[in-house]
Motif scaffolding. Structure first.
Motif, PDB file in Angstrom:
ATOM      1  N   TRP A 152      -4.467   4.822   9.416  1.00 55.68           N
ATOM      2  CA  TRP A 152      -4.549   4.881   7.952  1.00 55.68           C
ATOM      3  C   TRP A 152      -3.410   4.114   7.312  1.00 55.68           C
ATOM      4  O   TRP A 152      -3.617   3.272   6.430  1.00 55.68           O
ATOM      5  CB  TRP A 152      -4.554   6.333   7.493  1.00 55.68           C
ATOM      6  CG  TRP A 152      -4.516   6.484   5.996  1.00 55.68           C
ATOM      7  CD1 TRP A 152      -3.454   6.851   5.232  1.00 55.68           C
ATOM      8  CD2 TRP A 152      -5.602   6.269   5.086  1.00 55.68           C
ATOM      9  NE1 TRP A 152      -3.795   6.883   3.912  1.00 55.68           N
ATOM     10  CE2 TRP A 152      -5.108   6.524   3.787  1.00 55.68           C
ATOM     11  CE3 TRP A 152      -6.929   5.881   5.244  1.00 55.68           C
ATOM     12  CZ2 TRP A 152      -5.901   6.407   2.650  1.00 55.68           C
ATOM     13  CZ3 TRP A 152      -7.718   5.768   4.112  1.00 55.68           C
ATOM     14  CH2 TRP A 152      -7.213   6.025   2.839  1.00 55.68           C
ATOM     15  N   GLN A 182      -5.130   2.377   3.454  1.00 56.97           N
ATOM     16  CA  GLN A 182      -4.333   2.830   2.318  1.00 56.97           C
ATOM     17  C   GLN A 182      -3.959   1.676   1.411  1.00 56.97           C
ATOM     18  O   GLN A 182      -4.803   0.869   1.033  1.00 56.97           O
ATOM     19  CB  GLN A 182      -3.106   3.624   2.776  1.00 56.97           C
ATOM     20  CG  GLN A 182      -2.695   4.661   1.742  1.00 56.97           C
ATOM     21  CD  GLN A 182      -1.208   4.963   1.716  1.00 56.97           C
ATOM     22  OE1 GLN A 182      -0.401   4.169   2.160  1.00 56.97           O
ATOM     23  NE2 GLN A 182      -0.847   6.096   1.173  1.00 56.97           N
ATOM     24  N   PHE A 237      -5.632  14.511   4.336  1.00 56.37           N
ATOM     25  CA  PHE A 237      -5.793  13.877   3.033  1.00 56.37           C
ATOM     26  C   PHE A 237      -5.407  14.811   1.889  1.00 56.37           C
ATOM     27  O   PHE A 237      -4.951  14.359   0.840  1.00 56.37           O
ATOM     28  CB  PHE A 237      -7.230  13.381   2.878  1.00 56.37           C
ATOM     29  CG  PHE A 237      -7.520  12.180   3.726  1.00 56.37           C
ATOM     30  CD1 PHE A 237      -7.000  10.940   3.400  1.00 56.37           C
ATOM     31  CD2 PHE A 237      -8.278  12.296   4.879  1.00 56.37           C
ATOM     32  CE1 PHE A 237      -7.248   9.832   4.205  1.00 56.37           C
ATOM     33  CE2 PHE A 237      -8.527  11.191   5.683  1.00 56.37           C
ATOM     34  CZ  PHE A 237      -8.007   9.956   5.340  1.00 56.37           C
ATOM     35  N   LEU A 269      -1.651  14.550   1.806  1.00 58.46           N
ATOM     36  CA  LEU A 269      -1.163  13.175   1.781  1.00 58.46           C
ATOM     37  C   LEU A 269       0.022  12.975   0.840  1.00 58.46           C
ATOM     38  O   LEU A 269       0.963  12.244   1.178  1.00 58.46           O
ATOM     39  CB  LEU A 269      -2.307  12.225   1.416  1.00 58.46           C
ATOM     40  CG  LEU A 269      -2.067  10.732   1.657  1.00 58.46           C
ATOM     41  CD1 LEU A 269      -1.739  10.472   3.122  1.00 58.46           C
ATOM     42  CD2 LEU A 269      -3.297   9.919   1.248  1.00 58.46           C
TER      43      LEU A 269
END
Length: 562
Positions: free
Chosen positions: A395, A400, A468, A471
């Motif tokens: 990610w 991202q 997530f 995050l």
């Protein structure tokens, strides 16, 4: 003839040829061909001792075959060949030579039938893996290589003390199952665990591996810790303390990988985590557990090397090593991204990947022995692995934010190596029966049961959701996470500064006292030996003769008294 030769000789010969050959094309042919010849020799060795020797009256078993030995040697040879494909176009000759000697040491350990032969190959690995670290070519690599060498020399000394003690106590150097019941066996176990990167002596791994070259870190990820797992399987199967050590490694690696910002340090801490699963399996010690440890080591070498290859290409193409400096690379590095994601899914035990068909054997072994707490801890750890390696690494590196970087994808040789390992991750996940017959014991295990697949999918789904949701609290920072390496990065320099500050008055007083003593001694010598001193002025002949006679008389009296 081949069944009596140590397979490591093929890689040693390849290393020597690589050193002597100046043509880059011929070097590439040698570094790829030598591991393949070694692989052929591996499968010519039957079960049992096939080559013997002697040293100082002790019998040596230089080559001994068994299923578990062939399994580890096979994946080491495959790794050496694939790593050579990945590296030959960019790595320096020194690194290619060192990597082949390093792999030769690992394969030599696989077939060592006695502890002295194992120790010799063990130290060969330590020596040339240090050279691989130094081939990183930076000041950080030089310093980390020195620390790496010190730690492995210490581990070698501890292992050697244990081997000597066992030899004195039992008169035997044979490799056989032991239990940590006395000083000698504890020293052997500790020496092996140092190579397995078991905390609190694991900092050498996360310190050294990320400083090596992109290709060097691929080789380093494969051999040292996995030879330690083989040694534990051969010497300490069923040792209860290994369950606790392994569980600590599992969660230690997860926590530090989640805190880490450096791309390759994330993967380095992940090695500690994955080796922890294998150590737990060896501690359980049943046939299912040993099969799980061996199978997971086999799969781990493939997907961990794939992850380091993917990270290495990113580092090579961008010149960046921190997650904070990259992102959005999927736009121009699709092959590297796809291979990295496959490796991330495999390490997370995603169904239809090799990690699922091997790691679940360890969990099943814990359940078979009614180790319920161990089973649930390993399940929770699998979710943690998905957080740091399955999601965090791909990610932050490939998705991202858009870092604005537009690097080229991997060169053709690196692409071939990555695609080959990515294919193996999927192949062994879909067709585990290709691997199971190679394991040390007969396999009666079906990985794809509906309940197990659903449980792992739910586990991974909810851990992904947690990632997530959390995050905002997992934003990357420009920091280095320290563990025991705090001692030499911060602790020892701070202690030296404090000691210097506290001892400065004492040193100053000592210097003044020394100067005073030197001055007094100088004055005394001048007063005695000077032109007006008793030993410096002129004497009359008669007085001189009298003194000489007195000294001679004293010498004669002393001589006869003695």
């Amino acid at each position: 003839m081949f069944e009596m030769l140590p397979p490591a000789l093929a890689l040693i010969a390849g290393a020597l040829l690589t050193f002597l050959i100046s043509s880059k094309g011929l070097r590439a042919a040698v570094v790829i061909t030598a591991p393949l010849i070694c692989l052929y020799m591996i499968w010519q060795i039957p079960d049992g001792v096939v080559l013997r020797g002697a040293f100082l009256g002790y019998p040596l078993e230089l080559v001994e075959g068994s299923p578990v030995r062939r399994l580890f040697a096979t994946i080491f040879a495959i790794m050496a060949a694939t790593g050579a494909v990945f590296a030959f176009n960019t790595a320096r000759r020194t690194e290619l030579v060192a990597a082949q000697f390093y792999a030769a040491g690992a394969i030599g350990v696989c077939f060592a039938g006695d502890l002295l032969t194992l120790f010799v190959y063990w130290e060969l690995m330590a020596l040339f893996s240090t050279v691989v670290v130094w081939c990183g070519g930076t000041e950080a690599a030089r310093a980390a290589g020195i620390r790496y060498a010190i730690m492995h020399l210490l581990g070698g000394v501890v292992l050697k003390v244990g081997i000597e003690g066992l030899m004195v106590n039992t008169g035997s150097l044979d490799i056989r199952p032991l239990l940590a019941t006395d000083f000698s066996t504890w020293m052997i176990l500790i020496g092996i665990l140092i190579n397995a990167a078991a905390p609190p002596v694991s900092a050498w791994l996360s310190d050294a591996y990320p400083t090596a070259s992109p290709s060097g870190s691929v080789f380093l990820s494969a051999f040292t810790t996995k030879t330690a797992i083989l040694a534990l399987i051969l010497l300490f199967p069923g040792e209860p303390v290994l369950i606790g050590v392994g569980l600590f490694m599992v969660f230690y690696g997860i926590i530090y990988a989640l805190l880490e910002n450096d791309i390759r340090r994330i993967l380095a801490f992940s090695i500690v985590n994955q080796v922890g699963f294998m150590v737990v399996a060896v501690g359980i010690g049943t046939e299912m557990a040993i099969n799980g440890a061996a199978a997971h080591a086999f799969a781990h070498i493939i997907y961990k090397a794939l992850l380091f290859m993917s990270a290495g290409v990113v580092v090579m193409r961008t010149g960046k090593t921190l997650c904070t400096d990259v992102g959005g690379l999927f736009r121009t590095m699709p092959v590297t991204m796809v291979c990295g994601v496959i490796g991330a899914l495999a390490i997370s035990s995603f169904p239809l990947t090799s990690g699922f068909t091997t790691k679940t054997m360890i969990s099943q072994a814990a359940m078979d022995e009614s180790l319920v707490a161990v089973y649930f801890l390993l399940a929770a750890a699998s979710a943690g692995v998905f957080l740091h390696a399955g999601i965090k690494f791909p990610w932050f590196v490939f998705f991202q934010k858009d870092s604005g970087l537009r690097p080229k994808d991997a060169p053709w040789n690196m692409t071939i190596a990555m695609v080959f390992f990515a294919g193996l991750c999927i192949l062994l996940g879909i067709f585990p029966e290709l691997l199971y017959p190679l394991l040390p014991y007969a396999v009666d295990y079906v990985p794809y049961k509906m309940g197990k697949v659903l449980m792992y999918l739910q586990l991974l789904l909810f851990s992904g959701l947690a990632f997530f949701l959390l995050l905002p609290w997992m934003q990357r920072t420009r920091t280095i996470s320290l563990d025991v390496d705090w001692l030499w990065r911060r602790g020892l320099p701070a202690l030296a500064r404090i000691s210097a500050r506290l001892s400065r008055p004492l040193i100053s007083a000592g210097q003044q006292r020394l100067q005073s003593l030197v001055g007094s001694a100088g004055n005394s010598i001048r007063n005695t030996m000077g032109s007006h001193g008793p030993l410096g002025r002129s004497w009359e002949i008669g007085t001189t003769a009298l003194w000489i006679a007195l000294l001679l008389m004293m010498y004669v009296v002393f001589y006869y008294l003695m």
